[in-house]
Design a protein around this motif. Structure first.
Motif, PDB file in Angstrom:
ATOM      1  N   MET A   9      -3.675  -3.912  -5.460  1.00 28.89           N
ATOM      2  CA  MET A   9      -3.489  -5.023  -4.523  1.00 28.89           C
ATOM      3  C   MET A   9      -2.023  -5.140  -4.101  1.00 28.89           C
ATOM      4  SD  MET A   9      -6.495  -6.131  -3.920  1.00 28.89           S
ATOM      5  CE  MET A   9      -6.255  -7.713  -3.113  1.00 28.89           C
ATOM      6  N   ALA A  10      -1.095  -4.963  -5.048  1.00 27.52           N
ATOM      7  CA  ALA A  10       0.329  -5.011  -4.707  1.00 27.52           C
ATOM      8  C   ALA A  10       0.701  -3.843  -3.794  1.00 27.52           C
ATOM      9  CB  ALA A  10       1.166  -4.984  -5.985  1.00 27.52           C
ATOM     10  N   LEU A  11       0.168  -2.672  -4.091  1.00 24.64           N
ATOM     11  CA  LEU A  11       0.411  -1.492  -3.255  1.00 24.64           C
ATOM     12  C   LEU A  11      -0.156  -1.708  -1.853  1.00 24.64           C
ATOM     13  CD1 LEU A  11       1.237   1.492  -2.882  1.00 24.64           C
ATOM     14  CD2 LEU A  11      -0.989   2.107  -3.840  1.00 24.64           C
ATOM     15  N   SER A  12      -1.362  -2.245  -1.765  1.00 24.34           N
ATOM     16  CA  SER A  12      -1.984  -2.520  -0.464  1.00 24.34           C
ATOM     17  C   SER A  12      -1.147  -3.503   0.339  1.00 24.34           C
ATOM     18  CB  SER A  12      -3.401  -3.076  -0.654  1.00 24.34           C
ATOM     19  OG  SER A  12      -4.247  -2.120  -1.226  1.00 24.34           O
ATOM     20  N   ALA A  13      -0.666  -4.553  -0.323  1.00 30.80           N
ATOM     21  CA  ALA A  13       0.159  -5.547   0.367  1.00 30.80           C
ATOM     22  C   ALA A  13       1.428  -4.903   0.911  1.00 30.80           C
ATOM     23  CB  ALA A  13       0.508  -6.692  -0.583  1.00 30.80           C
ATOM     24  N   ARG A  14       2.035  -4.009   0.130  1.00 29.97           N
ATOM     25  CA  ARG A  14       3.248  -3.318   0.585  1.00 29.97           C
ATOM     26  C   ARG A  14       2.942  -2.421   1.781  1.00 29.97           C
ATOM     27  NH1 ARG A  14       5.372   1.628  -0.648  1.00 29.97           N
ATOM     28  NH2 ARG A  14       4.006   1.945  -2.432  1.00 29.97           N
ATOM     29  N   LEU A  15       1.830  -1.651   1.702  1.00 33.27           N
ATOM     30  CA  LEU A  15       1.481  -0.742   2.792  1.00 33.27           C
ATOM     31  C   LEU A  15       1.106  -1.492   4.063  1.00 33.27           C
ATOM     32  CD1 LEU A  15      -0.644   1.909   0.858  1.00 33.27           C
ATOM     33  CD2 LEU A  15       1.672   2.199   1.752  1.00 33.27           C
ATOM     34  N   LEU A  16       0.428  -2.629   3.905  1.00 34.02           N
ATOM     35  CA  LEU A  16      -0.023  -3.416   5.050  1.00 34.02           C
ATOM     36  C   LEU A  16       1.045  -4.379   5.558  1.00 34.02           C
ATOM     37  CD1 LEU A  16      -3.572  -4.180   3.642  1.00 34.02           C
ATOM     38  CD2 LEU A  16      -3.095  -2.814   5.688  1.00 34.02           C
ATOM     39  N   ASP A  17       2.150  -4.479   4.819  1.00 33.37           N
ATOM     40  CA  ASP A  17       3.236  -5.393   5.159  1.00 33.37           C
ATOM     41  C   ASP A  17       2.704  -6.817   5.322  1.00 33.37           C
ATOM     42  OD1 ASP A  17       5.890  -6.061   5.576  1.00 33.37           O
ATOM     43  OD2 ASP A  17       5.751  -5.776   7.755  1.00 33.37           O
ATOM     44  N   THR A  18       1.975  -7.246   4.323  1.00 31.21           N
ATOM     45  CA  THR A  18       1.374  -8.576   4.319  1.00 31.21           C
ATOM     46  C   THR A  18       1.429  -9.130   2.904  1.00 31.21           C
ATOM     47  OG1 THR A  18      -0.589  -9.809   5.015  1.00 31.21           O
ATOM     48  CG2 THR A  18      -0.989  -7.746   3.901  1.00 31.21           C
ATOM     49  N   PRO A  19       1.415 -10.433   2.730  1.00 32.15           N
ATOM     50  CA  PRO A  19       1.417 -10.986   1.370  1.00 32.15           C
ATOM     51  C   PRO A  19       0.128 -10.626   0.632  1.00 32.15           C
ATOM     52  CG  PRO A  19       1.867 -12.708   3.012  1.00 32.15           C
ATOM     53  CD  PRO A  19       1.488 -11.477   3.761  1.00 32.15           C
ATOM     54  N   ALA A  20       0.244 -10.316  -0.642  1.00 34.21           N
ATOM     55  CA  ALA A  20      -0.936  -9.966  -1.450  1.00 34.21           C
ATOM     56  C   ALA A  20      -1.939 -11.105  -1.469  1.00 34.21           C
ATOM     57  CB  ALA A  20      -0.513  -9.588  -2.865  1.00 34.21           C
ATOM     58  N   SER A  21      -1.457 -12.344  -1.381  1.00 32.51           N
ATOM     59  CA  SER A  21      -2.357 -13.497  -1.414  1.00 32.51           C
ATOM     60  C   SER A  21      -3.274 -13.554  -0.193  1.00 32.51           C
ATOM     61  CB  SER A  21      -1.555 -14.792  -1.531  1.00 32.51           C
ATOM     62  OG  SER A  21      -0.689 -14.914  -0.415  1.00 32.51           O
TER      63      SER A  21
END
Length: 147
Positions: free
Chosen positions: A43-55
């Motif tokens: 989830m943290a990796l996805s948030a970084r790749l998507l440039d969006t907050p993990a929440s």
């Protein structure tokens, strides 16, 4: 009197060998499990790749994409991404999962979500096929804030 098995090993040697092998298997399994990525890592990796907050990412959808990648043997590659190793194909696959709502599994593709896929945020001029946009004729009026 000497206690030997047919292969010429004593019982003591046999027990030491099997005990050592079992210990190596257990510790080796723990070492590899420690390097694998977790759902939180994904989830943290996805948030970084998507440039969006993990929440802002759905944990349920994330779990579907994560499990699909793990089932295809990408656990160590995900751990590598988490630790900063480049893997552009895997990064593209993760982004594709979130945007299309579809995850690749061993037997083909699996739809994790359709109406909540991120592509609908990017395509804000349209909606998912089969998804009602409003009452009959709603498309004739300009969207709010546009005239």
């Amino acid at each position: 009197m000497r206690n030997e098995t047919q292969g010429g090993l004593s019982r003591r040697q046999l027990l030491a060998w099997t005990g050592g092998t079992a210990l190596a298997l257990v510790l080796g399994g723990r070492a590899s499990a420690a390097t694998s990525a977790s759902l939180d890592d994904f989830m943290a990796l996805s948030a970084r790749l998507l440039d969006t907050p993990a929440s802002s990412l759905s944990p349920g959808f994330g779990e579907g994409y994560f499990n699909a990648l793990i089932s295809r043997g990408f656990g160590d590659a995900l751990a590598g991404l988490r630790d900063g190793s480049p893997a552009s194909d895997l990064e593209s696959s993760i982004l594709g999962n979130w945007y299309t709502g579809v995850a690749e599994i061993a037997s083909g593709e699996e739809v994790v979500t359709y109406p909540e896929a991120m592509m609908w945020n990017a395509l804000d001029f349209t909606k998912p096929m089969g998804w009602c946009g409003g009452e009959t004729g709603y498309w004739a009026d300009a969207p709010e804030g546009e005239a």
